[in-house]
Scaffold this motif. Structure first.
Motif, PDB file in Angstrom:
ATOM      1  N   UNK A 437       0.847  -1.185   0.000  1.00  0.00           N
ATOM      2  CA  UNK A 437       0.000   0.000   0.000  1.00  0.00           C
ATOM      3  C   UNK A 437       0.882   1.234   0.000  1.00  0.00           C
ATOM      4  N   UNK A 501     -15.945  -8.095  -9.316  1.00  0.00           N
ATOM      5  CA  UNK A 501     -17.192  -7.446  -8.915  1.00  0.00           C
ATOM      6  C   UNK A 501     -17.508  -7.641  -7.435  1.00  0.00           C
ATOM      7  N   UNK A 502     -16.503  -7.433  -6.593  1.00  0.00           N
ATOM      8  CA  UNK A 502     -16.694  -7.582  -5.152  1.00  0.00           C
ATOM      9  C   UNK A 502     -17.247  -6.316  -4.526  1.00  0.00           C
ATOM     10  N   UNK A 503     -17.293  -5.215  -5.281  1.00  0.00           N
ATOM     11  CA  UNK A 503     -17.813  -3.926  -4.795  1.00  0.00           C
ATOM     12  C   UNK A 503     -16.874  -3.186  -3.852  1.00  0.00           C
ATOM     13  N   UNK A 504     -15.684  -3.716  -3.580  1.00  0.00           N
ATOM     14  CA  UNK A 504     -14.823  -3.079  -2.576  1.00  0.00           C
ATOM     15  C   UNK A 504     -14.507  -1.631  -2.948  1.00  0.00           C
ATOM     16  N   UNK A 507     -17.561   0.603  -2.498  1.00  0.00           N
ATOM     17  CA  UNK A 507     -17.879   0.850  -1.092  1.00  0.00           C
ATOM     18  C   UNK A 507     -16.899   1.806  -0.430  1.00  0.00           C
ATOM     19  N   UNK A 508     -15.645   1.751  -0.828  1.00  0.00           N
ATOM     20  CA  UNK A 508     -14.633   2.530  -0.104  1.00  0.00           C
ATOM     21  C   UNK A 508     -14.517   3.956  -0.631  1.00  0.00           C
ATOM     22  N   UNK A 509     -14.940   4.198  -1.844  1.00  0.00           N
ATOM     23  CA  UNK A 509     -14.716   5.520  -2.444  1.00  0.00           C
ATOM     24  C   UNK A 509     -15.351   6.604  -1.574  1.00  0.00           C
ATOM     25  N   UNK A 510     -14.546   7.548  -1.091  1.00  0.00           N
ATOM     26  CA  UNK A 510     -15.088   8.561  -0.183  1.00  0.00           C
ATOM     27  C   UNK A 510     -16.062   9.524  -0.860  1.00  0.00           C
ATOM     28  N   UNK A 564      -7.253   9.464  -4.250  1.00  0.00           N
ATOM     29  CA  UNK A 564      -6.675   8.993  -2.991  1.00  0.00           C
ATOM     30  C   UNK A 564      -6.163   7.561  -3.122  1.00  0.00           C
ATOM     31  N   UNK A 566      -7.756   4.790  -2.797  1.00  0.00           N
ATOM     32  CA  UNK A 566      -8.367   3.754  -1.953  1.00  0.00           C
ATOM     33  C   UNK A 566      -9.019   2.658  -2.793  1.00  0.00           C
ATOM     34  N   UNK A 569      -6.289   0.413  -3.484  1.00  0.00           N
ATOM     35  CA  UNK A 569      -5.822  -0.292  -2.290  1.00  0.00           C
ATOM     36  C   UNK A 569      -6.792  -1.390  -1.869  1.00  0.00           C
ATOM     37  N   UNK A 570      -8.085  -1.178  -2.084  1.00  0.00           N
ATOM     38  CA  UNK A 570      -9.079  -2.168  -1.669  1.00  0.00           C
ATOM     39  C   UNK A 570      -9.357  -3.181  -2.771  1.00  0.00           C
ATOM     40  N   UNK A 571      -8.770  -3.015  -3.920  1.00  0.00           N
ATOM     41  CA  UNK A 571      -9.034  -3.956  -5.017  1.00  0.00           C
ATOM     42  C   UNK A 571      -8.197  -5.219  -4.827  1.00  0.00           C
ATOM     43  N   UNK A 572      -8.859  -6.398  -4.704  1.00  0.00           N
ATOM     44  CA  UNK A 572      -8.099  -7.612  -4.438  1.00  0.00           C
ATOM     45  C   UNK A 572      -7.327  -8.127  -5.654  1.00  0.00           C
TER      46      UNK A 572
ATOM     47  N   UNK B   3      -3.548   2.273   3.419  1.00  0.00           N
ATOM     48  CA  UNK B   3      -2.466   3.125   3.914  1.00  0.00           C
ATOM     49  C   UNK B   3      -3.004   4.385   4.562  1.00  0.00           C
ATOM     50  N   UNK B   4      -4.233   4.744   4.221  1.00  0.00           N
ATOM     51  CA  UNK B   4      -4.815   5.979   4.777  1.00  0.00           C
ATOM     52  C   UNK B   4      -6.231   5.682   5.247  1.00  0.00           C
ATOM     53  N   UNK B   6     -10.231   6.795   5.286  1.00  0.00           N
ATOM     54  CA  UNK B   6     -11.083   7.390   4.259  1.00  0.00           C
ATOM     55  C   UNK B   6     -11.165   8.904   4.482  1.00  0.00           C
ATOM     56  N   UNK B   9     -13.895  14.263   3.322  1.00  0.00           N
ATOM     57  CA  UNK B   9     -14.733  14.972   2.338  1.00  0.00           C
ATOM     58  C   UNK B   9     -15.692  14.010   1.680  1.00  0.00           C
ATOM     59  N   UNK B  24     -22.512   8.838   4.459  1.00  0.00           N
ATOM     60  CA  UNK B  24     -21.193   8.902   5.087  1.00  0.00           C
ATOM     61  C   UNK B  24     -21.307   9.035   6.606  1.00  0.00           C
ATOM     62  N   UNK B  35      -8.655  -6.902   1.317  1.00  0.00           N
ATOM     63  CA  UNK B  35      -9.258  -6.187   0.189  1.00  0.00           C
ATOM     64  C   UNK B  35     -10.150  -7.138  -0.590  1.00  0.00           C
ATOM     65  N   UNK B  41     -18.670  -5.408   1.836  1.00  0.00           N
ATOM     66  CA  UNK B  41     -19.807  -5.062   1.010  1.00  0.00           C
ATOM     67  C   UNK B  41     -21.086  -5.100   1.829  1.00  0.00           C
ATOM     68  N   UNK B  44     -21.306  -2.059   3.843  1.00  0.00           N
ATOM     69  CA  UNK B  44     -21.816  -0.930   3.059  1.00  0.00           C
ATOM     70  C   UNK B  44     -23.331  -1.031   2.889  1.00  0.00           C
ATOM     71  N   UNK B 231     -17.169 -15.716  -5.530  1.00  0.00           N
ATOM     72  CA  UNK B 231     -17.995 -14.747  -6.267  1.00  0.00           C
ATOM     73  C   UNK B 231     -18.569 -15.397  -7.516  1.00  0.00           C
ATOM     74  N   UNK B 235     -22.532 -16.388  -8.257  1.00  0.00           N
ATOM     75  CA  UNK B 235     -23.253 -15.718  -9.346  1.00  0.00           C
ATOM     76  C   UNK B 235     -23.804 -16.730 -10.351  1.00  0.00           C
TER      77      UNK B 235
END
Lengths: 595, 353
Positions: A437, A501-504, A507-510, A564, A566, A569-572, B3-4, B6, B9, B24, B35, B41, B44, B231, B235
């Protein structure tokens, strides 16, 4: 929907909003990163490659990049891109050994350049290293054009200007001062291989209303008056001054007046504030100096008493909007007393020195030469135009870009290649991944607010017209401001075949940029079905090919992406990666080379 | 891990719910799961469900035990109450918490290990008692936290990452819940939020024990070719029994049933909102436990993974009703009522002599 073609350099280029908006396509995020790393000289040289005058532009640029900056859409205030450029220019080391050099062996081609402003200087900057012999004809005793005569020294100190102009002239440009070109025909007869006209828009617009010619000594044309101040022909002004017009020249006139003895200086505008031509920051700077801006007043006549100007009469206007057009209604008249008036209502081109029988067509409506928008060539092969001389007043950064493009054409023309045969832009796209990362850029979002430029104290700045107002950023301000940059050139790059297509990422996108959505009926349909409203049609949608498991599409709305990383970073499966984009522009003689 | 954290913003035009909050505002700490984990999911989807239901975050309680799944309560609604208990003991903790304060919205997050191995006894008794909670079982068929051993929900013939075949029959938590009299039984898939979010909302509003088994692939140890909880496998074998919409109380029901669909069926929830089945197979009735059971078995025999809201009992009576407990949460009772003193105790003792 067809997947987005990210192999076309212009897709990722457009994501870098500042670079896309900059007429010269300066690589802003990279130069800001270099400043962050303390590599001021590298940052300066990167700037110089595209905009040629980083020190000048870092103080005076019209900053088309800043309204475009993504940070403005994210937290309201763009990155202070322009003043960071000044940081690089102020803190750089000696660059003599890194400047382009003219080869000893010339290529035998001679190019005449009319006017020593930013457009001509850029042409010389691009052509001298290729072995061209460049001859600049300048009517005034110093080089720089509008940058020298129209921009007051309190905004642009002479040493900064001199250094950047000399960097070009010192390559061996043959500059002939105080030699105005009075006949293009005669110039062409001298046998130049090409002629570039970069003579600007040197004639200030007149305001021919009653009284104009009855007190000539008290009524001035803005750009001429600024030139006179520069040469020391004008050293004082009366206490009560009216500036007519509200563009950036008006701002320079009113602020200069304040320094020459004007105590009651007013700028009078026909329209209301949202329609002012001056940049918002120049308006703010003028107001900070106690200049009053009067809206919705249209000049009616100069009030002359006993052969002396004592005031100006205005019609007070009320503006209404009908059918999408602004209409004005006179609601009264008023007289504003004054001792002197400066007219700053625009500039015109003037080509009395170009004969109309030399095969160079003029547009009959505007009396302007017909110039090709891509090649900058007139209808007479070998004669090129750029800067304000081409299509009327723009600004320095546009003049620079015109110069780059004209230089490509001139090079082609002199080498027997069609001027329309222009090399396309290229790009480098390299993964920014350094480790699990770890990225080759600072990916965390910094919540600092935009740094505010400190100004010289009012008393001190009014003491001398040459006292620079802006003091530059402090090291602390610079350190914070560079981190406000969102690194838009570190692109989110998607490989659809890897996606499970795990959605990670979604889901993480701020800022909810991402959606996995079924294909639909085109972009408008897709925009209506995203995770967050994609209401900004100026910003692209990045649409993937059909995903392997369900055939749905990965859709990214570029609008407010923070870059950013993310998602990556969250993509497997590393379907998302952050990749550094570098636009490689075509320049005269080939492609740009990295610094 | 990331690494960070979220960035704070958010999208400038993110919609707000009735409380003026955005999605949020329902998030929690950054996930430390691998990851691509299905659990993230689901997290979320839970955020989305709570946000859409306008639940004030401080009026919810997040309960969990041990395991990857049980860590996820930290990743949503950071302003909510929470209790991370002993392995497999989340149902008892929730029963106790619910007994003390019946006004909170309870969500328990568990996994196939926490629910079907160490906590099976707890799980079945929470069903029996019809504790008013939503029980989410994040089911990946593998012990991810201990590096990929088969769990009690692994199918016969599915393989480990190294290729070993599982030979023990799985416990199917949905069949188990149905057979124990659960009043709300559903199955979802972490990769299908369109189906999952309405089910979560219905489960949260259900008066009694709402159970959702969610197939949640483990990207690190159970997303390979031999897995039956990957997955891709999910499916390919996914069968939605009866698609549902959740129509909240305050929204007028205007949308017509999808064109060409079979008879739509509406089930009223405790608070007046409605779960609407967009279409149900002809001989299927989600109100009939036996029919639901048969349908599940039929699908399974065909090698399919039946999903959706499988069974619902709209007349469900939760533990408080069955126990005739006091209507107010204990925290709101005056001390004198909560602890009426020695005299009252002696009086009570007299009754049992």
């Amino acid at each position: 929907m067809d997947p987005t073609d990210v192999r076309n350099p212009q897709y990722y280029h457009k994501v870098v909003d500042c670079q896309w908006a900059c007429p010269a396509h300066t690589n802003v995020p990279e130069y800001i990163r270099l400043i962050a790393q303390g590599r001021y000289t590298d940052s300066y040289m990167l700037n110089r490659m595209s905009n040629v005058f980083p020190g000048i532009l870092g103080r005076t640029c019209d900053r088309p990049c800043e309204p475009a900056c993504r940070r403005g859409r994210v937290d309201g205030k763009p990155v202070a891109i322009c003043r960071l450029k000044r940081v690089a220019a102020d803190l750089r080391d000696e660059i003599d050994d890194r400047l382009p050099q003219a080869p000893a062996q010339k290529n035998g081609k001679r190019v005449a350049l009319v006017g020593a402003g930013p457009a001509s200087l850029t042409v010389a900057n691009d052509l001298m290293p290729l072995g061209y012999e460049c001859v600049i004809y300048e009517k005034l005793p110093q080089a720089g054009g509008l940058m020298r005569y129209n921009i007051p020294a309190f905004r642009l100190p002479a040493p900064v200007l001199d250094a950047e102009v000399d960097a070009i002239l010192d390559m061996g440009v043959d500059i002939r001062y105080e030699m105005p070109v009075t006949s293009l025909k005669a110039l062409l007869a001298e046998g130049y291989d090409a002629v570039f006209v970069g003579s600007g828009a040197p004639r200030g617009k007149e305001l021919d209303i009653p009284g104009r010619w009855d007190a000539k000594a008290q009524i001035h044309i803005g750009i001429e008056w600024l030139g006179s101040v520069h040469f020391g022909h004008v050293e004082t002004i009366s206490p009560r001054v009216l500036i007519i017009g509200v563009g950036n020249t008006a701002m320079d006139c009113c602020r200069t007046s304040k320094r020459l003895g004007g105590t009651d200086v007013k700028v009078v505008a026909r329209r209301s504030r949202p329609y002012f031509k001056a940049s918002p920051w120049e308006l703010e700077d003028a107001e900070e100096e106690g200049i009053e801006i009067v809206e919705n007043h249209a000049p009616k006549r100069f009030v002359i008493e006993g052969g002396k100007l004592v005031g100006m009469e205005f019609e007070q206007l009320e503006w209404t909007e009908a059918d999408g057009k602004q209409k004005s209604k006179v609601i009264g008249t008023t007289v504003i007393p004054c001792d002197e008036v400066i007219l700053a209502i625009g500039q015109d081109n003037a080509f009395p020195w170009i004969e109309r029988d030399i095969g160079l067509a003029f547009d009959p409506k505007w009396d302007m030469p017909v110039v090709d928008r891509t090649t900058f060539m007139s209808t007479r092969p070998g004669v090129f135009f750029g800067g304000d001389a081409a299509w009327g007043p723009e600004n320095i950064i546009w003049a620079v870009e015109h110069g780059h493009q004209a230089a490509i054409s001139i090079d082609n023309h002199c080498q027997g290649v069609p001027v329309t045969d222009r090399p396309p832009d290229g790009m480098n796209l390299v993964s920014a991944k350094l480790g699990m990362h770890a990225w080759s850029y600072h990916n965390d979002y910094n919540p600092s607010s935009r740094a505010k430029m400190e100004h010289e104290a009012l008393v001190k700045r009014f003491s001398d017209v040459a006292v620079e107002v802006e003091l530059g950023f402090t090291p602390e301000q610079t350190a914070a401001e560079v981190q406000r940059c969102l690194n838009c050139d570190i692109e989110t790059h998607f490989t659809s075949t890897l996606c499970i297509e795990c959605d990670a990422c979604v889901d993480v996108c701020p800022v909810n940029c991402l959606t996995i959505a079924p294909d639909g009926r085109g972009e408008a349909d897709l925009r209506a079905r995203l995770s967050a409203p994609a209401a900004n049609p100026d910003q692209g949608l990045y649409v993937s090919a059909a995903l392997p498991q369900t055939g749905r599409l990965m859709v990214k709305d570029e609008d407010v992406c923070l870059h950013c990383g993310l998602c990556a970073e969250r993509c497997p499966t590393a379907a998302w990666d952050m990749q550094k984009f570098d636009l490689i522009r075509a320049v005269a003689g080939g492609l740009e080379h990295a610094i | 891990m990331t690494s960070i954290v979220k960035p704070p913003v958010k999208h400038p035009s993110l919609p707000r719910n009735a409380l003026g909050l955005t999605r949020r505002d329902y998030e929690g700490a950054m996930s430390t799961l691998c990851a691509g984990c299905g659990h993230d999911s689901i997290t979320a989807a839970i955020v989305q469900a709570f946000w859409e239901l306008d639940v004030p975050p401080h009026r919810a309680a997040k309960m969990s035990g041990i395991g990857c799944s049980s860590k996820t309560t930290a990743y949503f609604m950071k302003q909510s109450h929470g209790f991370n208990g002993v392995h497999g003991r989340m149902p008892a903790l929730t029963t106790g918490a619910n007994a003390a304060n019946r006004d909170l919205v309870y969500i328990g997050i568990s996994g196939d290990g926490d629910s079907l191995s160490i906590g099976l006894g707890q799980f079945v008794h929470a069903i029996r008692r019809n504790v008013n909670m939503l029980y989410v079982l994040e089911n990946n068929g593998v012990y991810g936290l201990t590096k990929g051993q088969f769990s009690a929900s692994a199918d016969i013939g599915s393989t480990s990452k190294k290729g070993d075949e599982n030979e023990f029959p799985p416990i199917d938590p949905v069949l188990l819940a149905l057979s124990l009299g659960a009043t709300f039984v559903a199955r979802g898939f972490s990769g299908d939020k369109a189906q999952l979010v309405p089910m979560l909302k219905a489960g949260l509003l259900h008066n009694g024990f709402g159970f959702i088994d969610i197939i949640s692939p483990c990207v690190s140890f159970n997303d390979h070719v031999g897995s039956t909880k990957s997955y891709r496998y999910t499916r390919e074998h996914y069968q939605e029994l009866a698609p549902v919409d959740f129509v909240p109380l305050r929204k007028e029901i205007t949308a017509p049933a999808e064109a060409g669909a079979g008879d739509a069926m509406s089930v009223a929830m405790h608070d007046g909102s409605v779960v609407r089945f967009r279409k149900t197979p002809e001989d299927y009735n989600p109100r009939d436990r036996d029919v639901a059971y048969r349908h599940l078995r039929d699908h399974q025999r065909r090698g399919e993974i039946p999903t959706g809201l499988i069974y619902i009992n709209e007349r469900s009576q939760d533990l408080h009703t069955l126990n005739k407990t006091v209507a107010r949460p204990l925290v709101e009772l005056p001390y004198e009522e909560l602890c009426p003193g020695n005299a009252a105790l002696q009086e009570l003792m007299e009754e049992y002599r």
